[in-house]
Design a protein around this motif. Structure first.
Motif, PDB file in Angstrom:
ATOM      1  N   ARG A  11      26.924   5.808-100.754  1.00 33.20           N
ATOM      2  CA  ARG A  11      27.721   5.437-101.936  1.00 33.20           C
ATOM      3  C   ARG A  11      29.142   5.953-101.790  1.00 33.20           C
ATOM      4  O   ARG A  11      30.101   5.295-102.172  1.00 33.20           O
ATOM      5  CB  ARG A  11      27.063   5.987-103.218  1.00 33.20           C
ATOM      6  CG  ARG A  11      27.795   5.589-104.496  1.00 33.20           C
ATOM      7  CD  ARG A  11      27.878   4.063-104.586  1.00 33.20           C
ATOM      8  NE  ARG A  11      28.607   3.604-105.726  1.00 33.20           N
ATOM      9  CZ  ARG A  11      29.901   3.263-105.731  1.00 33.20           C
ATOM     10  NH1 ARG A  11      30.608   3.365-104.617  1.00 33.20           N
ATOM     11  NH2 ARG A  11      30.482   2.833-106.815  1.00 33.20           N
ATOM     12  N   TYR A  12      29.300   7.132-101.213  1.00 28.11           N
ATOM     13  CA  TYR A  12      30.630   7.698-100.994  1.00 28.11           C
ATOM     14  C   TYR A  12      31.466   6.781-100.102  1.00 28.11           C
ATOM     15  O   TYR A  12      32.663   6.605-100.329  1.00 28.11           O
ATOM     16  CB  TYR A  12      30.516   9.092-100.379  1.00 28.11           C
ATOM     17  CG  TYR A  12      31.859   9.731-100.127  1.00 28.11           C
ATOM     18  CD1 TYR A  12      32.610  10.248-101.173  1.00 28.11           C
ATOM     19  CD2 TYR A  12      32.383   9.787 -98.840  1.00 28.11           C
ATOM     20  CE1 TYR A  12      33.845  10.825-100.948  1.00 28.11           C
ATOM     21  CE2 TYR A  12      33.619  10.355 -98.606  1.00 28.11           C
ATOM     22  CZ  TYR A  12      34.346  10.877 -99.666  1.00 28.11           C
ATOM     23  OH  TYR A  12      35.584  11.442 -99.430  1.00 28.11           O
ATOM     24  N   TRP A  22      34.067   9.198-108.527  1.00 29.88           N
ATOM     25  CA  TRP A  22      33.283   9.072-107.307  1.00 29.88           C
ATOM     26  C   TRP A  22      32.113  10.050-107.278  1.00 29.88           C
ATOM     27  O   TRP A  22      31.041   9.724-106.793  1.00 29.88           O
ATOM     28  CB  TRP A  22      34.152   9.227-106.057  1.00 29.88           C
ATOM     29  CG  TRP A  22      34.669  10.607-105.822  1.00 29.88           C
ATOM     30  CD1 TRP A  22      35.853  11.125-106.257  1.00 29.88           C
ATOM     31  CD2 TRP A  22      34.023  11.653-105.100  1.00 29.88           C
ATOM     32  NE1 TRP A  22      35.982  12.429-105.856  1.00 29.88           N
ATOM     33  CE2 TRP A  22      34.873  12.784-105.142  1.00 29.88           C
ATOM     34  CE3 TRP A  22      32.823  11.754-104.426  1.00 29.88           C
ATOM     35  CZ2 TRP A  22      34.552  13.998-104.546  1.00 29.88           C
ATOM     36  CZ3 TRP A  22      32.494  12.964-103.816  1.00 29.88           C
ATOM     37  CH2 TRP A  22      33.356  14.054-103.878  1.00 29.88           C
ATOM     38  N   GLN A  23      32.318  11.249-107.845  1.00 33.92           N
ATOM     39  CA  GLN A  23      31.232  12.227-107.843  1.00 33.92           C
ATOM     40  C   GLN A  23      30.047  11.705-108.651  1.00 33.92           C
ATOM     41  O   GLN A  23      28.896  11.803-108.216  1.00 33.92           O
ATOM     42  CB  GLN A  23      31.684  13.575-108.439  1.00 33.92           C
ATOM     43  CG  GLN A  23      32.757  14.264-107.660  1.00 33.92           C
ATOM     44  CD  GLN A  23      34.153  13.997-108.217  1.00 33.92           C
ATOM     45  OE1 GLN A  23      34.401  13.003-108.877  1.00 33.92           O
ATOM     46  NE2 GLN A  23      35.069  14.897-107.940  1.00 33.92           N
ATOM     47  N   GLU A  24      30.351  11.144-109.821  1.00 28.75           N
ATOM     48  CA  GLU A  24      29.289  10.626-110.668  1.00 28.75           C
ATOM     49  C   GLU A  24      28.550   9.469-109.988  1.00 28.75           C
ATOM     50  O   GLU A  24      27.322   9.385-110.035  1.00 28.75           O
ATOM     51  CB  GLU A  24      29.844  10.170-112.023  1.00 28.75           C
ATOM     52  CG  GLU A  24      30.298  11.296-112.910  1.00 28.75           C
ATOM     53  CD  GLU A  24      31.737  11.744-112.665  1.00 28.75           C
ATOM     54  OE1 GLU A  24      32.371  11.279-111.694  1.00 28.75           O
ATOM     55  OE2 GLU A  24      32.224  12.565-113.464  1.00 28.75           O
ATOM     56  N   LEU A  25      29.302   8.585-109.349  1.00 27.67           N
ATOM     57  CA  LEU A  25      28.690   7.444-108.670  1.00 27.67           C
ATOM     58  C   LEU A  25      27.797   7.892-107.517  1.00 27.67           C
ATOM     59  O   LEU A  25      26.703   7.363-107.325  1.00 27.67           O
ATOM     60  CB  LEU A  25      29.772   6.486-108.170  1.00 27.67           C
ATOM     61  CG  LEU A  25      30.622   5.811-109.249  1.00 27.67           C
ATOM     62  CD1 LEU A  25      31.750   5.017-108.610  1.00 27.67           C
ATOM     63  CD2 LEU A  25      29.763   4.931-110.138  1.00 27.67           C
ATOM     64  N   ALA A  29      23.673   7.627-107.221  1.00 23.08           N
ATOM     65  CA  ALA A  29      22.981   7.027-106.078  1.00 23.08           C
ATOM     66  C   ALA A  29      21.924   7.988-105.527  1.00 23.08           C
ATOM     67  O   ALA A  29      20.805   7.566-105.186  1.00 23.08           O
ATOM     68  CB  ALA A  29      23.982   6.658-104.986  1.00 23.08           C
ATOM     69  N   ALA A  30      22.261   9.259-105.449  1.00 26.84           N
ATOM     70  CA  ALA A  30      21.307  10.261-104.972  1.00 26.84           C
ATOM     71  C   ALA A  30      20.117  10.366-105.926  1.00 26.84           C
ATOM     72  O   ALA A  30      18.968  10.493-105.482  1.00 26.84           O
ATOM     73  CB  ALA A  30      21.995  11.611-104.816  1.00 26.84           C
ATOM     74  N   LEU A  31      20.382  10.303-107.223  1.00 25.63           N
ATOM     75  CA  LEU A  31      19.285  10.383-108.197  1.00 25.63           C
ATOM     76  C   LEU A  31      18.385   9.153-108.132  1.00 25.63           C
ATOM     77  O   LEU A  31      17.162   9.262-108.313  1.00 25.63           O
ATOM     78  CB  LEU A  31      19.841  10.570-109.604  1.00 25.63           C
ATOM     79  CG  LEU A  31      20.422  11.960-109.884  1.00 25.63           C
ATOM     80  CD1 LEU A  31      21.122  11.981-111.227  1.00 25.63           C
ATOM     81  CD2 LEU A  31      19.348  13.023-109.809  1.00 25.63           C
ATOM     82  N   ASP A  67      23.392   7.347-116.959  1.00 23.27           N
ATOM     83  CA  ASP A  67      24.486   8.003-117.685  1.00 23.27           C
ATOM     84  C   ASP A  67      25.671   8.290-116.768  1.00 23.27           C
ATOM     85  O   ASP A  67      26.825   8.104-117.151  1.00 23.27           O
ATOM     86  CB  ASP A  67      24.005   9.296-118.335  1.00 23.27           C
ATOM     87  CG  ASP A  67      23.147   9.078-119.563  1.00 23.27           C
ATOM     88  OD1 ASP A  67      23.139   7.944-120.095  1.00 23.27           O
ATOM     89  OD2 ASP A  67      22.488  10.043-119.998  1.00 23.27           O
ATOM     90  N   LEU A  68      25.368   8.763-115.556  1.00 20.64           N
ATOM     91  CA  LEU A  68      26.446   9.057-114.602  1.00 20.64           C
ATOM     92  C   LEU A  68      27.194   7.781-114.211  1.00 20.64           C
ATOM     93  O   LEU A  68      28.427   7.780-114.074  1.00 20.64           O
ATOM     94  CB  LEU A  68      25.882   9.724-113.355  1.00 20.64           C
ATOM     95  CG  LEU A  68      25.443  11.163-113.517  1.00 20.64           C
ATOM     96  CD1 LEU A  68      24.635  11.623-112.318  1.00 20.64           C
ATOM     97  CD2 LEU A  68      26.640  12.078-113.752  1.00 20.64           C
ATOM     98  N   GLU A  69      26.476   6.693-114.033  1.00 18.35           N
ATOM     99  CA  GLU A  69      27.105   5.431-113.648  1.00 18.35           C
ATOM    100  C   GLU A  69      27.960   4.866-114.773  1.00 18.35           C
ATOM    101  O   GLU A  69      28.930   4.153-114.520  1.00 18.35           O
ATOM    102  CB  GLU A  69      26.034   4.405-113.249  1.00 18.35           C
ATOM    103  CG  GLU A  69      25.373   4.750-111.940  1.00 18.35           C
ATOM    104  CD  GLU A  69      24.182   3.860-111.626  1.00 18.35           C
ATOM    105  OE1 GLU A  69      23.931   3.656-110.433  1.00 18.35           O
ATOM    106  OE2 GLU A  69      23.497   3.393-112.560  1.00 18.35           O
TER     107      GLU A  69
END
Length: 71
Positions: A11-12, A22-25, A29-31, A67-69
């Motif tokens: 995703r990065y 970018w951190q949230e995205l 993706a990791a979650l 929520d992060l997205e």
């Protein structure tokens, strides 16, 4: 690397220079990858109570990712 780290990195790689979130995205993706690992292929063989608990945990993880997205 594990699937969760690979999902973060993948995703990065898609982030552009103006992605302030970018951190949230990447965490989302990791979650998503983590949620996929929470429900293993053997889920169908689990006791119904354990299966329900695993599915509830998966849903909680996906809610955090969503929520992060959305930020």
């Amino acid at each position: 690397p594990c699937a969760i780290v690979q999902a973060f990195n993948a995703r990065y790689e898609l982030c552009g220079p103006f992605d302030d979130n970018w951190q949230e995205l990447c965490l989302a993706a990791a979650l998503h990858a983590l949620a996929d690992q929470v429900a293993p292929e053997l889920l169908g063989l689990m006791h119904p109570a354990a299966k329900a608990e695993v599915q509830a945990t998966r849903q909680e993880i996906l809610l955090i990712a969503n929520d992060l997205e959305a930020t």
